[in-house]
Design an enzyme around this catalytic site. Sequence first.
Site, mmCIF file in Angstrom:
data_model
loop_
_atom_site.group_PDB
_atom_site.id
_atom_site.type_symbol
_atom_site.label_atom_id
_atom_site.label_comp_id
_atom_site.label_asym_id
_atom_site.label_seq_id
_atom_site.Cartn_x
_atom_site.Cartn_y
_atom_site.Cartn_z
ATOM 1 N N ASP A 67 0.814 -1.215 0.000
ATOM 2 C CA ASP A 67 0.000 0.000 0.000
ATOM 3 C C ASP A 67 0.848 1.265 0.000
ATOM 4 O O ASP A 67 2.061 1.221 0.203
ATOM 5 C CB ASP A 67 -0.960 -0.005 1.207
ATOM 6 C CG ASP A 67 -0.288 -0.444 2.506
ATOM 7 O OD1 ASP A 67 0.965 -0.410 2.568
ATOM 8 O OD2 ASP A 67 -0.991 -0.818 3.451
ATOM 9 N N ASN A 136 -7.739 -3.018 14.388
ATOM 10 C CA ASN A 136 -9.116 -3.284 13.956
ATOM 11 C C ASN A 136 -9.194 -4.479 12.999
ATOM 12 O O ASN A 136 -10.227 -4.709 12.387
ATOM 13 C CB ASN A 136 -9.714 -2.034 13.284
ATOM 14 C CG ASN A 136 -8.974 -1.625 12.012
ATOM 15 O OD1 ASN A 136 -8.029 -2.296 11.595
ATOM 16 N ND2 ASN A 136 -9.399 -0.553 11.392
#
Length: 247
Positions: A67, A136
């Site tokens: 990314d 998360n």
Amino acid sequence: MRVIVVKSPQEMGKEAAAIIADGMCSKPHYVLGLATGSTPVPLYNELKRMHKEDGLDFSTTVSFNLDEYIALPATHDQSYRCFIDEHLFDDINIVKGNTHVPDGMTDDIETHCMIYEAMIEDVGGIDCQVLGIGGNGHIGFNEPGSSLASRTRAVDLTPETIRDNARFFKSADEVPKRAISMGIGTVLEAEKILLLATGANKAKAVAAALEGPVCIKVPASGLQLHPDVTYVITEDAASQLTLRYRS
Ligand code: PGA
């Protein structure tokens, strides 16, 4: 699913580096999928040591990073291109032209993402994909709600991820709000996946990924669908696991 529980981040780096070095020795033109963040740093340190002291050769290795932030130039000290150059590439003999990081400054994100996927396919796919995991449960910037079939694309970062990453910037306002990320579908096509986690703050996400249902609320749970995943995690990151695993 293999789970290797280690005592320290340094030990995690050594275990993970040994797995990668084994793969590199068994196949020329090894294709590495790489992650940024603080977790893989001990792995990169060990790979650099193995290059320097044991002659581990990266001259034919190809890499694809997971990314990159959108609208942050590659020259910015918090860009993921800058991170991976500094933490790994500058100290090994990889050919810079064989290293790929999504271009967060492209003016045609969609085409860029399609080309990124095509480049991975052209080299025969990723042999080993290194992953961290977010508090998360995200992998790459595939935040909760990402499709398990997702491909490389532009994504919005959650407030939690922006908060987590603010430690690297002067303030949370400076953290880019969007990124280009390989998709979960892209990651699942790698031959082998190596997920690294350290710290008690990752224990809940690790347990949900390994022992919870496969669901888009926990993107890393999608890895349960892959036949060759190894978790290398410290004791504190493993502290909420309840099952016994092969190590
Ligand atoms: P960290 O990030 O390694 O900096 O904890 C991991 C991630 O968010 O994927």
